[in-house]
Motif scaffolding. Structure first.
Motif, short mmCIF file in Angstrom:
data_model
loop_
_atom_site.label_atom_id
_atom_site.label_comp_id
_atom_site.label_asym_id
_atom_site.label_seq_id
_atom_site.Cartn_x
_atom_site.Cartn_y
_atom_site.Cartn_z
N ILE A 208 12.23 -6.84 -7.44
CA ILE A 208 11.56 -8.17 -7.41
C ILE A 208 10.01 -8.06 -7.00
O ILE A 208 8.97 -8.44 -7.28
CB ILE A 208 12.23 -9.22 -7.05
CG1 ILE A 208 13.52 -9.28 -7.90
CG2 ILE A 208 11.40 -10.65 -7.15
CD1 ILE A 208 14.44 -10.33 -7.47
N GLN B 222 7.45 -5.69 -8.35
CA GLN B 222 6.99 -6.53 -9.53
C GLN B 222 5.96 -7.56 -9.43
O GLN B 222 4.95 -7.63 -9.73
CB GLN B 222 8.22 -7.10 -10.48
CG GLN B 222 8.69 -5.90 -11.23
CD GLN B 222 8.23 -5.14 -12.32
OE1 GLN B 222 7.54 -5.87 -13.15
NE2 GLN B 222 7.97 -3.78 -12.19
N VAL B 223 6.13 -8.36 -8.35
CA VAL B 223 5.27 -9.32 -7.89
C VAL B 223 4.05 -8.88 -7.41
O VAL B 223 2.87 -9.42 -7.76
CB VAL B 223 6.07 -10.70 -7.03
CG1 VAL B 223 5.07 -11.40 -6.18
CG2 VAL B 223 7.17 -10.99 -7.54
N GLY C 142 7.97 -12.66 -2.36
CA GLY C 142 6.75 -11.77 -2.55
C GLY C 142 5.34 -12.32 -2.79
O GLY C 142 4.42 -11.90 -2.51
N ALA C 143 5.51 -13.60 -3.49
CA ALA C 143 4.27 -14.37 -3.88
C ALA C 143 3.43 -14.69 -2.55
O ALA C 143 2.39 -14.28 -2.36
CB ALA C 143 4.26 -15.41 -4.88
N ALA D 183 5.01 -11.92 -13.27
CA ALA D 183 6.12 -11.50 -12.68
C ALA D 183 6.88 -12.81 -12.01
O ALA D 183 8.14 -12.79 -12.15
CB ALA D 183 6.09 -10.61 -11.44
N VAL D 184 6.11 -13.67 -11.35
CA VAL D 184 6.76 -14.77 -10.77
C VAL D 184 7.27 -15.73 -11.87
O VAL D 184 8.45 -16.31 -11.85
CB VAL D 184 5.78 -15.66 -9.68
CG1 VAL D 184 6.14 -17.12 -9.54
CG2 VAL D 184 5.12 -14.88 -8.59
N THR E 20 -0.82 -13.99 -5.07
CA THR E 20 -0.93 -14.07 -6.59
C THR E 20 -2.13 -14.72 -7.14
O THR E 20 -2.90 -15.17 -6.31
CB THR E 20 0.29 -14.57 -7.72
OG1 THR E 20 0.24 -15.97 -7.55
CG2 THR E 20 1.84 -14.05 -6.90
N GLN F 286 11.21 -13.70 -5.41
CA GLN F 286 10.05 -13.55 -6.08
C GLN F 286 8.81 -14.69 -5.47
O GLN F 286 7.79 -14.52 -5.30
CB GLN F 286 9.91 -13.96 -7.52
CG GLN F 286 10.61 -15.43 -7.89
CD GLN F 286 12.37 -15.17 -8.02
OE1 GLN F 286 12.95 -14.34 -7.20
NE2 GLN F 286 13.23 -16.19 -8.32
N PHE G 115 10.65 -13.86 -13.27
CA PHE G 115 11.96 -14.12 -12.48
C PHE G 115 12.27 -15.40 -12.29
O PHE G 115 13.32 -15.79 -12.10
CB PHE G 115 11.54 -13.26 -10.98
CG PHE G 115 11.54 -11.77 -11.07
CD1 PHE G 115 12.50 -11.09 -11.74
CD2 PHE G 115 10.32 -11.41 -10.62
CE1 PHE G 115 12.46 -9.79 -11.53
CE2 PHE G 115 10.21 -10.05 -10.79
CZ PHE G 115 11.27 -9.31 -11.26
N THR G 116 11.22 -16.55 -12.31
CA THR G 116 11.71 -17.96 -12.25
C THR G 116 12.63 -18.22 -13.61
O THR G 116 13.37 -19.16 -13.53
CB THR G 116 10.48 -18.66 -12.08
OG1 THR G 116 9.91 -18.47 -11.08
CG2 THR G 116 10.74 -20.49 -12.15
#
Ligand code: NAD
Ligand code: HSO
Ligand code: ZN
Length: 435
Positions: free
Chosen positions: A41, A44-45, A199-200, A52-53, A205, A196, A56-57
């Motif tokens: 995850i 990808q983010v 990561g953001a 990607a966010v 992002t 996610q 996954f959301t």
């Protein structure tokens, strides 16, 4: 799972150490799967940002929207929530906020400096973070209290911008969560959760800004993601699935203790509740209370799973042995449900928060006592502390040599630098020595 047997241990049994180690460890296969999934995850983010966010959301929170901007709750929305929640909820949030603020204001650190005999100035400058990311959990329950616990110390510290993330499974927004963000003065809120969201906040992002540090509690995916992004950003601690350890002398109402154990078990199937007592009959009585009270609980499924797989009733010889067992576990929350907690606390070395005496239900600490409920889990209370104002501030050393000081200490530095074979260091110091 409603029919379950709670693990019973006795500190006098020959294999107690290994049995205890097994009890507090995470299952290796769960650990491996979570690590793999979180790394995927995050990667990808980092590579694909908003896209990607959104993916996954939709996958984990069953919420499909066209853009991350649609997941931002603006200030007007936060204020509307505050204005429309029931008055008793608003009053309780405001009361809790006031007590949390009072407590945390005492943690504020000031810059300091002093001058030595050469007129050289030495000191420490305290600076708040420019931008902090707050993780507020929201998968299996909504946590307005965690908004206050995260955001108030950030504001007391003077953080420039406070960005909050919170999952809204199936798109269900909790108005108490938004109202709490309004009370605490959170600057931006995104309804994104899990790895996610971590990561953001870590990488940034197109829509969610990168922060300097991510704080706050969450499930095992969130805790693992925070550990993974440490270095790119700061983190506060590992604040994963909740834990409670109760030491009881056998004289508290067994129903009270059973409910205290449930209070953390109801957070998560992975939560851990442990009772330690020298009184075997009391352990039996609490076990009976657990089975009696469980059917009355709204979250009986989660509690039963947690108690069946991760709880334990541990018999010890005396309260000192109970303290030693507790120190080995280093629990997030420790209740001292005994006659003289102020004596027993002397023997406690590792715990996120210590609840003193029979009347101090851990649940009060979760909401409104004042100290922070974001606390280290999984034994990390051996080296971590509760979330506090100090997590949102950093320190820079201040060093200002006078000419006399540069002369005197330059001679010391020169010897040390030449001893290390670092000639540029030595000559840099020597230039400032008087002939
Ligand atoms: N230690 C503390 O200070 C403290 C304080 C409050 C709460 N907690 C803990 O926080 C946790 C809250 O957990 P929660 O689940 O309710 O909310 P959460 O917000 O922590 O987790 C929900 C997110 O987990 C992700 N997720 C769920 N299943 C997944 C899967 N199979 N793969 C990848 N991602 C997945 C989803 O993205 C979802 O948005 C509990 O464990 C509770 O005990 C700890
Ligand atoms: N017990 C949690 C910390 O492990 C905090 C919390 C919030 N709401 C209820 N409880
Ligand atoms: Zn709790």
């Amino acid at each position: 799972m409603t029919d379950f047997k709670i693990t019973r241990l006795n500190a006098s049994q020959s294999d107690f150490d290994s049995a205890l180690a097994r009890l507090i460890a995470w299952d290796d296969s769960v650990d491996h799967q979570v690590n793999e999934s979180v790394r995927h995850i995050l990667q990808q983010v980092k590579a694909r940002g908003d896209a990607a966010v959104l993916e996954f959301t939709e996958k984990f929170d069953r919420l499909k929207v066209g853009s991350v901007a649609e997941l931002e709750m603006d200030q007007a929305r936060l204020q509307t929530a505050l204005d429309t929640i029931p008055q008793d909820q608003r009053a309780a949030l405001e009361k809790a906020a006031e007590r949390i603020r009072d407590y945390h204001e005492r943690q504020n650190q000031a810059s300091w400096q002093y001058e030595d005999e050469d007129g050289t100035v030495l000191g420490q400058k305290v600076t708040p973070l420019d931008r902090a990311g707050l993780y507020v959990p929201g998968g299996k329950a909504a946590y307005p209290s965690s908004v206050l616990m995260n955001a108030i110390p950030a504001k007391v510290a003077g953080v420039g911008e406070v960005v909050m993330v919170v999952p809204t499974p199936d798109g269900v927004v909790n108005d108490m969560v938004l109202a709490s963000a309004a009370i605490a003065g959170v600057d931006r809120v995104f309804t994104v959760g899990g790895a996610q969201a971590v990561g953001a906040l870590a990488y940034g992002t197109e829509t969610i800004p990168a922060v300097d540090k991510i704080v706050g509690p969450g499930n095992i995916f969130v805790a693992t993601a925070k550990r993974e992004v440490f270095g790119t950003v700061g983190i506060d601690m590992i604040a994963g699935p909740s834990e409670i350890l109760v030491i009881c002398d056998g004289k508290t109402d067994p129903d009270w203790i059973a409910m205290d154990l449930f209070s953390q078990a109801e957070h998560d199937e992975q939560a851990q509740s442990i009772l330690v007592s020298p009184d075997a009959e009391f352990l039996d009585a609490v076990e009976a209370s657990i089975h009696k009270l469980l059917p009355t609980m709204e979250r009986s499924g989660i509690i039963a799973e947690s108690m069946g797989s991760r709880a334990a009733l541990i018999q010890v010889a005396d309260l000192s042995e109970a303290a030693r067992v507790s120190n080995r576990i280093a629990p997030e929350h420790l209740e001292l449900s005994v006659e003289n907690p102020e004596v027993l606390v002397e023997e406690i070395r590792h715990a996120g928060a210590i609840f003193m005496g029979r009347f101090t239900a851990e649940a009060l600490g979760d909401y409104c006592a004042g100290p922070n409920h974001v606390l280290p889990t999984s034994g990390t209370a051996r080296f971590s502390s509760p979330l506090g104002v100090y997590d949102f501030q950093k320190r820079s050393s201040i060093i200002g040599f006078s000419a006399a000081g540069a002369d005197r200490m330059g001679r010391v530095a020169s010897v040390l630098a030449r001893g290390e074979g670092l000639t540029a260091h030595a000559r840099s110091a020597e230039y400032r020595i008087k002939d």
